[in-house]
Motif scaffolding. Structure first.
Motif, PDB file in Angstrom:
ATOM      1  N   ILE B 295       0.828  -1.211   0.000  1.00  0.00           N
ATOM      2  CA  ILE B 295       0.000   0.000   0.000  1.00  0.00           C
ATOM      3  C   ILE B 295       0.861   1.260   0.000  1.00  0.00           C
ATOM      4  N   LEU B 296       1.935   1.220   0.785  1.00  0.00           N
ATOM      5  CA  LEU B 296       2.698   2.448   1.021  1.00  0.00           C
ATOM      6  C   LEU B 296       3.864   2.624   0.059  1.00  0.00           C
ATOM      7  N   ALA B 297       4.062   1.657  -0.839  1.00  0.00           N
ATOM      8  CA  ALA B 297       5.166   1.770  -1.799  1.00  0.00           C
ATOM      9  C   ALA B 297       5.045   3.047  -2.620  1.00  0.00           C
ATOM     10  N   GLU B 298       3.810   3.435  -2.913  1.00  0.00           N
ATOM     11  CA  GLU B 298       3.606   4.627  -3.746  1.00  0.00           C
ATOM     12  C   GLU B 298       3.356   5.890  -2.919  1.00  0.00           C
ATOM     13  N   ALA B 299       3.532   5.814  -1.595  1.00  0.00           N
ATOM     14  CA  ALA B 299       3.291   6.992  -0.756  1.00  0.00           C
ATOM     15  C   ALA B 299       4.328   8.072  -1.034  1.00  0.00           C
ATOM     16  N   LYS B 300       3.877   9.318  -1.003  1.00  0.00           N
ATOM     17  CA  LYS B 300       4.765  10.453  -1.284  1.00  0.00           C
ATOM     18  C   LYS B 300       4.670  11.454  -0.142  1.00  0.00           C
ATOM     19  N   PRO B 301       5.747  11.622   0.614  1.00  0.00           N
ATOM     20  CA  PRO B 301       5.687  12.569   1.732  1.00  0.00           C
ATOM     21  C   PRO B 301       5.915  14.010   1.279  1.00  0.00           C
ATOM     22  N   TYR B 302       5.365  14.938   2.045  1.00  0.00           N
ATOM     23  CA  TYR B 302       5.666  16.361   1.860  1.00  0.00           C
ATOM     24  C   TYR B 302       6.486  16.815   3.068  1.00  0.00           C
ATOM     25  N   ALA B 303       6.746  18.099   3.193  1.00  0.00           N
ATOM     26  CA  ALA B 303       7.727  18.543   4.188  1.00  0.00           C
ATOM     27  C   ALA B 303       7.364  18.123   5.614  1.00  0.00           C
ATOM     28  N   HIS B 304       6.068  18.124   5.962  1.00  0.00           N
ATOM     29  CA  HIS B 304       5.706  17.916   7.366  1.00  0.00           C
ATOM     30  C   HIS B 304       4.912  16.651   7.635  1.00  0.00           C
ATOM     31  N   ASN B 305       4.604  15.871   6.603  1.00  0.00           N
ATOM     32  CA  ASN B 305       3.739  14.710   6.859  1.00  0.00           C
ATOM     33  C   ASN B 305       4.402  13.364   6.575  1.00  0.00           C
ATOM     34  N   GLY B 306       5.731  13.372   6.472  1.00  0.00           N
ATOM     35  CA  GLY B 306       6.437  12.114   6.223  1.00  0.00           C
ATOM     36  C   GLY B 306       6.185  11.077   7.305  1.00  0.00           C
ATOM     37  N   PHE B 307       5.909  11.566   8.519  1.00  0.00           N
ATOM     38  CA  PHE B 307       5.642  10.644   9.640  1.00  0.00           C
ATOM     39  C   PHE B 307       4.431   9.759   9.376  1.00  0.00           C
ATOM     40  N   LYS B 308       3.534  10.225   8.501  1.00  0.00           N
ATOM     41  CA  LYS B 308       2.314   9.451   8.258  1.00  0.00           C
ATOM     42  C   LYS B 308       2.608   8.104   7.598  1.00  0.00           C
ATOM     43  N   ILE B 309       3.715   8.011   6.890  1.00  0.00           N
ATOM     44  CA  ILE B 309       4.002   6.747   6.185  1.00  0.00           C
ATOM     45  C   ILE B 309       4.277   5.645   7.208  1.00  0.00           C
ATOM     46  N   GLU B 310       5.156   5.918   8.162  1.00  0.00           N
ATOM     47  CA  GLU B 310       5.444   4.901   9.186  1.00  0.00           C
ATOM     48  C   GLU B 310       4.233   4.708  10.106  1.00  0.00           C
ATOM     49  N   LEU B 311       3.520   5.814  10.389  1.00  0.00           N
ATOM     50  CA  LEU B 311       2.312   5.705  11.226  1.00  0.00           C
ATOM     51  C   LEU B 311       1.276   4.806  10.542  1.00  0.00           C
ATOM     52  N   ALA B 312       1.116   4.996   9.240  1.00  0.00           N
ATOM     53  CA  ALA B 312       0.154   4.177   8.489  1.00  0.00           C
ATOM     54  C   ALA B 312       0.611   2.717   8.468  1.00  0.00           C
ATOM     55  N   ARG B 313       1.902   2.492   8.275  1.00  0.00           N
ATOM     56  CA  ARG B 313       2.420   1.124   8.233  1.00  0.00           C
ATOM     57  C   ARG B 313       2.060   0.396   9.546  1.00  0.00           C
ATOM     58  N   ARG B 314       2.333   1.063  10.650  1.00  0.00           N
ATOM     59  CA  ARG B 314       2.066   0.426  11.954  1.00  0.00           C
ATOM     60  C   ARG B 314       0.574   0.284  12.207  1.00  0.00           C
ATOM     61  N   ALA B 315      -0.198   1.274  11.741  1.00  0.00           N
ATOM     62  CA  ALA B 315      -1.653   1.208  11.948  1.00  0.00           C
ATOM     63  C   ALA B 315      -2.251   0.056  11.147  1.00  0.00           C
ATOM     64  N   ILE B 316      -1.745  -0.161   9.940  1.00  0.00           N
ATOM     65  CA  ILE B 316      -2.246  -1.271   9.113  1.00  0.00           C
ATOM     66  C   ILE B 316      -1.940  -2.601   9.806  1.00  0.00           C
ATOM     67  N   VAL B 317      -0.696  -2.760  10.254  1.00  0.00           N
ATOM     68  CA  VAL B 317      -0.298  -4.021  10.906  1.00  0.00           C
ATOM     69  C   VAL B 317      -1.128  -4.232  12.171  1.00  0.00           C
ATOM     70  N   ARG B 318      -1.301  -3.185  12.984  1.00  0.00           N
ATOM     71  CA  ARG B 318      -2.064  -3.316  14.221  1.00  0.00           C
ATOM     72  C   ARG B 318      -3.541  -3.546  13.931  1.00  0.00           C
ATOM     73  N   GLY B 319      -4.058  -2.834  12.942  1.00  0.00           N
ATOM     74  CA  GLY B 319      -5.476  -2.977  12.594  1.00  0.00           C
ATOM     75  C   GLY B 319      -5.783  -4.379  12.094  1.00  0.00           C
ATOM     76  N   LEU B 320      -4.918  -4.916  11.237  1.00  0.00           N
ATOM     77  CA  LEU B 320      -5.139  -6.274  10.738  1.00  0.00           C
ATOM     78  C   LEU B 320      -5.030  -7.295  11.877  1.00  0.00           C
TER      79      LEU B 320
END
Lengths: 172, 337
Positions: B295-320
């Motif tokens: 899912i996150l292979a195509e994620a593109k961070p901007y200056a202040h939201n790069g943290f969302k990629i790792e946050l999303a990764r962990r949220a997906i793993v925890r949610g599943l």
């Protein structure tokens, strides 16, 4: 086709009927008047507070047809026929149990958010879904208190909840 | 707030006709977003068409699933016994959003049609391609901590703010609408759109079309689901990242997987390849991480939201993990397990 009676052009005032704190009122409102402004500016019911005016703080919480809502985001004209309860209508004479609990537990400092907090708490108790402190906190989260009286607010709500459940058990 | 004319629609046909004939008219139901936008001058309708008296406020059985009328308040959906028994993911997502007061007023159709909470969109003093097409997007090089990491364009990086819609995306709901050319049914995945070069268009609705209902299909995700929402405060805040997960399990093996993300894109984000990668596999961290990577292979961070990629990764793993174990996230006990 639209019925003539259902359509109004900008500038027209529209006749509506609201039952406010048990009293039936015939009113003329502009379409852009919020329920909050109607209560405060036209009807002098200033107990309901204007905090953010954007549905973020809960200071304007009133009960419309049995459900707590933000009066700032409700257009008065759309509430034609509804029944509205404000802080002024909670009790006649003696304090409502939630009001008494807020006094007893010192659940406010400046008091500006308090009418909204109390209306929200009254609805929360009526809804009957909150049991634990965590649930009280979650279901009161639409009411901000910038003084930070949250702990005592939860104490006040919890005391009424426990009292009501004790009373219910006694009645059963 | 600008001045406007007011029409109280007496039928769906009247509402459609009034809307279709006036490009500057807007439908109003709960008003929790539209009235707010009008106070900021972001919306300046010349006419409001009040549809709250229309008979669209029922939850009904429909083809083995449920049909939720466009006017059913969010709180009514969340506490409906049929919804909590058969679609607890939807109930949970609704209760993760907004406040009790807002959920009491906000309608089902309005939840779908709410606008982004991008601060530039809300500030009429700044450019915004969504508010004023062609004026520019200050978020791309500006303050973009809350913005999208998936499906963005050079014209807009706003997110869709709804929690309910993330669950509806995972549940493969259908949106039934009516317009001047008659009724049609829109699969949920095709209801919201990516910004592309027309970020002013949030959805694929044509002007003149109104939402009649949201239909939930006859599928059972009532045992293995979760709605996990991560935000800056524990309640009453929009998602930085949220995950709606719905699984069908054969023992430890995932038979069917549905996964939708909120807070990361202009629409609830699904990735069919990632969902297929989970199916037939044993539930576990390695399987979940592989899906998150897809899912996150195509994620593109901007200056202040790069943290969302790792946050999303962990949220997906925890949610599943929560969904597979049948231990959905509580929306009152905020501890994440």
């Amino acid at each position: 086709m639209l019925s003539e009676s259902g359509t109004r052009d900008a500038g027209d005032r529209i006749a509506i009927t609201l039952t406010i704190n048990g009293q039936r009122r015939q009113l003329q409102v502009a379409p852009w008047t919020s329920l909050l402004d109607l209560l405060r500016e036209d009807l002098d019911l200033t107990g309901t507070k204007k905090g953010c005016d954007h549905g973020q703080c809960g200071a304007c919480t009133v009960i419309v047809d049995g459900r707590r809502v933000n009066a700032c985001l409700a257009l008065a004209v759309m509430k034609d026929g509804a029944s509205v309860t404000t802080i002024e209508g909670l009790s006649t004479g003696a304090l409502h149990p939630v009001q008494a609990a807020f006094v007893e537990h010192d659940a406010f400092q400046c008091g500006y958010c308090t009418p909204g907090q109390i209306m929200s708490a009254v609805a929360l108790i009526e809804e009957g879904r909150a049991r634990t402190r965590e649930e009280i906190r979650e279901y009161m989260s639409g009411n901000l208190c910038r003084c930070g009286a949250y702990t005592n607010i939860v104490d006040a709500v919890e005391s009424v909840l426990n009292g009501s459940s004790a009373r219910r058990e006694a009645a059963e | 707030m600008n001045r406007f004319a007011y029409t109280r629609a007496g039928s769906v046909a009247e509402a459609v006709q009034a809307l279709a004939g006036d490009p500057a008219a807007r439908i109003i139901a709960g008003g929790t977003n539209l009235v707010d936008l009008m106070k900021y001058n972001v919306e300046r309708p010349d006419r409001l068409i009040d549809i709250t008296r229309l008979p669209l406020a029922a939850i009904e059985e429909h083809e083995g699933g449920l049909r939720i009328g466009a006017l059913v308040p969010n709180s009514t959906v969340a506490y409906d016994a049929r919804v909590t028994a058969r679609y607890p993911l939807l109930a949970s997502a609704i209760l993760a959003g907004a406040s009790p007061q807002l959920r009491n007023a906000a309608s089902t159709g309005g939840n779908l049609l709410q606008r982004t909470r991008c601060y530039y969109f809300y500030d009429e003093g700044t450019p915004c391609n969504k508010r004023v097409p062609g004026s520019g997007c200050p978020a791309i090089a500006g303050v973009n901590r809350i913005h999208a990491i998936l499906g963005t364009s050079d014209h807009c990086i706003a997110t869709h703010p709804s929690d309910m819609c993330v669950a509806l995306a995972a549940l493969d709901a259908t949106v039934r609408v009516e317009g001047p050319n008659g009724p049609r049914a829109i699969p949920f995945a095709e209801f919201h759109r990516l910004p592309g070069d027309e970020p002013q268009r949030d959805t694929t609705l044509a002007h003149g079309e109104i939402v009649l209902s949201v239909d939930l299909p006859d599928r059972d995700f009532s045992r293995h689901y979760t709605y996990l929402k991560l935000r800056d405060r524990l309640s009453y805040a929009f998602a930085l990242v949220s995950v709606a997960a719905a699984l069908e399990m054969d023992g430890e093996t995932i038979r069917t997987a549905r996964l939708a993300l909120g807070g990361v894109a202009h629409k609830p984000w699904r990735n069919a390849q990632a969902e297929r990668s989970l199916e037939g596999r044993t539930a576990g961290p390695e399987t979940f991480r592989a899906a998150a990577d897809l899912i996150l292979a195509e994620a593109k961070p901007y200056a202040h939201n790069g943290f969302k990629i790792e946050l999303a990764r962990r949220a997906i793993v925890r949610g599943l993990a929560q969904a597979a174990a049948g231990t959905p996230q509580s929306q009152t006990d905020k501890r994440i397990r």
